[in-house]
Design a protein around this motif. Structure first.
Motif, PDB file in Angstrom:
ATOM      1  N   VAL A   4      90.987 -38.173  72.175  1.00 13.85           N
ATOM      2  CA  VAL A   4      90.130 -39.151  72.836  1.00 13.85           C
ATOM      3  C   VAL A   4      88.993 -39.539  71.905  1.00 13.85           C
ATOM      4  O   VAL A   4      88.188 -38.696  71.500  1.00 13.85           O
ATOM      5  CB  VAL A   4      89.547 -38.602  74.153  1.00 13.85           C
ATOM      6  CG1 VAL A   4      88.726 -39.675  74.844  1.00 13.85           C
ATOM      7  CG2 VAL A   4      90.662 -38.107  75.059  1.00 13.85           C
ATOM      8  N   ASN A   5      88.932 -40.807  71.545  1.00 19.95           N
ATOM      9  CA  ASN A   5      87.904 -41.292  70.634  1.00 19.95           C
ATOM     10  C   ASN A   5      86.734 -41.866  71.431  1.00 19.95           C
ATOM     11  O   ASN A   5      86.785 -43.000  71.899  1.00 19.95           O
ATOM     12  CB  ASN A   5      88.492 -42.366  69.707  1.00 19.95           C
ATOM     13  CG  ASN A   5      87.433 -42.964  68.797  1.00 19.95           C
ATOM     14  OD1 ASN A   5      86.387 -42.372  68.567  1.00 19.95           O
ATOM     15  ND2 ASN A   5      87.710 -44.153  68.287  1.00 19.95           N
ATOM     16  N   ARG A   6      85.689 -41.073  71.607  1.00 19.45           N
ATOM     17  CA  ARG A   6      84.538 -41.523  72.396  1.00 19.45           C
ATOM     18  C   ARG A   6      83.342 -41.886  71.513  1.00 19.45           C
ATOM     19  O   ARG A   6      82.253 -42.162  72.021  1.00 19.45           O
ATOM     20  CB  ARG A   6      84.124 -40.438  73.389  1.00 19.45           C
ATOM     21  CG  ARG A   6      85.159 -40.179  74.483  1.00 19.45           C
ATOM     22  CD  ARG A   6      84.566 -39.382  75.631  1.00 19.45           C
ATOM     23  NE  ARG A   6      85.520 -39.204  76.715  1.00 19.45           N
ATOM     24  CZ  ARG A   6      86.296 -38.140  76.867  1.00 19.45           C
ATOM     25  NH1 ARG A   6      86.213 -37.149  75.986  1.00 19.45           N
ATOM     26  NH2 ARG A   6      87.126 -38.046  77.878  1.00 19.45           N
ATOM     27  N   GLU A   7      83.539 -41.896  70.219  1.00 19.68           N
ATOM     28  CA  GLU A   7      82.442 -42.204  69.309  1.00 19.68           C
ATOM     29  C   GLU A   7      82.205 -43.719  69.284  1.00 19.68           C
ATOM     30  O   GLU A   7      83.042 -44.498  68.846  1.00 19.68           O
ATOM     31  CB  GLU A   7      82.778 -41.723  67.899  1.00 19.68           C
ATOM     32  CG  GLU A   7      82.811 -40.210  67.750  1.00 19.68           C
ATOM     33  CD  GLU A   7      81.436 -39.590  67.905  1.00 19.68           C
ATOM     34  OE1 GLU A   7      80.444 -40.259  67.561  1.00 19.68           O
ATOM     35  OE2 GLU A   7      81.352 -38.443  68.374  1.00 19.68           O
ATOM     36  N   ASN A  69      84.695 -50.485  75.824  1.00 17.72           N
ATOM     37  CA  ASN A  69      84.910 -49.084  75.482  1.00 17.72           C
ATOM     38  C   ASN A  69      86.202 -48.859  74.712  1.00 17.72           C
ATOM     39  O   ASN A  69      86.662 -47.720  74.582  1.00 17.72           O
ATOM     40  CB  ASN A  69      84.892 -48.237  76.754  1.00 17.72           C
ATOM     41  CG  ASN A  69      83.509 -48.128  77.358  1.00 17.72           C
ATOM     42  OD1 ASN A  69      82.685 -47.332  76.908  1.00 17.72           O
ATOM     43  ND2 ASN A  69      83.222 -48.954  78.357  1.00 17.72           N
ATOM     44  N   SER A  70      86.794 -49.946  74.227  1.00 13.80           N
ATOM     45  CA  SER A  70      88.001 -49.894  73.402  1.00 13.80           C
ATOM     46  C   SER A  70      89.179 -49.227  74.114  1.00 13.80           C
ATOM     47  O   SER A  70      90.042 -48.630  73.489  1.00 13.80           O
ATOM     48  CB  SER A  70      87.722 -49.153  72.078  1.00 13.80           C
ATOM     49  OG  SER A  70      88.772 -49.378  71.165  1.00 13.80           O
ATOM     50  N   SER A  71      89.196 -49.332  75.438  1.00  8.80           N
ATOM     51  CA  SER A  71      90.316 -48.793  76.223  1.00  8.80           C
ATOM     52  C   SER A  71      91.265 -49.950  76.522  1.00  8.80           C
ATOM     53  O   SER A  71      91.208 -50.560  77.587  1.00  8.80           O
ATOM     54  CB  SER A  71      89.796 -48.156  77.513  1.00  8.80           C
ATOM     55  OG  SER A  71      90.830 -47.506  78.200  1.00  8.80           O
ATOM     56  N   ILE A  72      92.134 -50.240  75.584  1.00  6.31           N
ATOM     57  CA  ILE A  72      92.913 -51.480  75.606  1.00  6.31           C
ATOM     58  C   ILE A  72      94.230 -51.362  76.375  1.00  6.31           C
ATOM     59  O   ILE A  72      94.594 -52.252  77.140  1.00  6.31           O
ATOM     60  CB  ILE A  72      93.196 -51.948  74.154  1.00  6.31           C
ATOM     61  CG1 ILE A  72      91.886 -52.045  73.364  1.00  6.31           C
ATOM     62  CG2 ILE A  72      93.929 -53.276  74.168  1.00  6.31           C
ATOM     63  CD1 ILE A  72      90.828 -52.933  73.979  1.00  6.31           C
ATOM     64  N   ASN A 244      92.234 -46.913  71.032  1.00  2.00           N
ATOM     65  CA  ASN A 244      92.565 -47.644  69.811  1.00  2.00           C
ATOM     66  C   ASN A 244      92.436 -49.139  70.094  1.00  2.00           C
ATOM     67  O   ASN A 244      93.006 -49.641  71.063  1.00  2.00           O
ATOM     68  CB  ASN A 244      93.999 -47.296  69.390  1.00  2.00           C
ATOM     69  CG  ASN A 244      94.337 -47.831  68.008  1.00  2.00           C
ATOM     70  OD1 ASN A 244      94.229 -49.023  67.766  1.00  2.00           O
ATOM     71  ND2 ASN A 244      94.746 -46.948  67.111  1.00  2.00           N
ATOM     72  N   PRO A 245      91.690 -49.883  69.272  1.00  2.00           N
ATOM     73  CA  PRO A 245      91.456 -51.308  69.553  1.00  2.00           C
ATOM     74  C   PRO A 245      92.649 -52.217  69.257  1.00  2.00           C
ATOM     75  O   PRO A 245      92.586 -53.421  69.474  1.00  2.00           O
ATOM     76  CB  PRO A 245      90.285 -51.641  68.623  1.00  2.00           C
ATOM     77  CG  PRO A 245      90.461 -50.702  67.473  1.00  2.00           C
ATOM     78  CD  PRO A 245      90.961 -49.425  68.083  1.00  2.00           C
TER      79      PRO A 245
END
Length: 302
Positions: A4-7, A69-72, A244-245
């Protein structure tokens, strides 16, 4: 490895720009809705178009939050909902809107009645319902339903179905109630399913290209596409991190197309007097809308 990328620092700044433009379209849609409400659109039948449109705005707004939030990937499932909203709103307002609105209202009430009859201890449906519950792995106790005033609810719905508009649609519903999967738009010899609905509205491409492809997202089976990445130097395959964007511009384009189409339908059918002001607004939006994914300014850099 935490997948999980939360940065925030790893989320492309362009995604905020994407969300800002989607918000502009949502705000315009909200303005159109407010204009229609100011026309004193009274009556139960008028509520159907209003609430279909509001529903679309709520889902579109959630997409804006996800983009920031880049949650695509989850957006694809929501886009399927938007597409279904688009098709149903267009059918509703295409012609015979009052009768179609009551068809929806009666269909909706019938769904509620089915639920209440399942928890009505005096109904046959309740016998089948309790049997199914008894076989559930987790839920065994349905006493939570004991305090629900089923009889009062069913009586209230029965009275509503006697009101003009509801009464005629209810008669039509009874003719097709044996078709358990019937849609509200199937009343009065309407389309039997979403595919036929899209075909009737001359949107078969929407169904074949978008609706079908998004079905796997809705049903939780799209588990491979854009989930794995192969490293050329090692030959190993890795899981892609969440948020992931990739494809942000593609899914946003779908969102904008569906919502923009709903704006036009709502505008043309219900508040055509606002067409000129909408055209003026569009001049400030069209560059982004047309060039999304084409110009470097509007593209996600992988």
């Amino acid at each position: 490895m935490n997948i999980v990328n939360r940065e925030k620092r790893q989320i492309p700044e362009i995604l905020d720009k994407y969300a800002d433009h989607l918000d502009k379209l949502i705000d315009m849609a909200s303005t159109l809705l407010d204009k229609y409400l100011q026309k004193n659109a009274l009556g139960d039948d008028k509520l159907v178009a209003i609430l279909f449109f509001r529903n679309a705005l709520e889902y579109a707004d959630s997409i804006s939050i996800l983009i920031r939030n880049s949650s695509i990937e989850p957006i694809k499932a929501i886009n399927r909902i938007l597409l279904e909203n688009l098709l149903q709103l267009e059918y509703l307002l295409d012609c015979d809107t009052e009768r179609r609105s009551y068809a929806f209202l009666v269909w909706m009430l019938k769904q509620e009645i089915k639920i209440y009859k399942k928890i009505d201890k005096n109904s046959l449906q309740n016998v089948h319902f309790k049997k199914k519950i008894s076989n559930d792995k987790l839920i065994k106790d349905i006493s939570v339903f004991d305090n629900i005033k089923v009889e009062a609810a069913l009586e209230r719905y029965s009275e509503i179905l006697k009101i003009d508009g509801y009464k005629e649609a209810n008669i039509e519903y009874e003719k097709m109630k044996s078709k358990s999967n019937a849609y509200w738009f199937s009343l009065y010899s309407g389309p039997k399913n979403i595919s036929e609905l899209a075909e009737k509205l001359n949107r078969s491409a929407h169904y074949e290209i978008f609706y079908r492809n998004m079905s796997n997202n809705i049903h939780g089976t799209d588990i491979f596409k854009n989930k794995l990445v192969s490293k050329q130097d090692t030959g190993l395959t890795h899981l892609l991190k969440l948020r992931n964007p990739h494809e942000a511009d593609i899914v946003l384009k779908d969102t904008l197309n569906f919502l923009f189409s709903m704006n036009l339908i709502f505008l043309q059918k219900l508040i055509p007097e606002e067409t000129e002001s909408f055209g003026v607004w569009y001049l400030s939006f069209q560059d982004f809308f047309i060039n999304l994914g084409k110009k470097e300014d509007f593209a996600v850099i992988k």
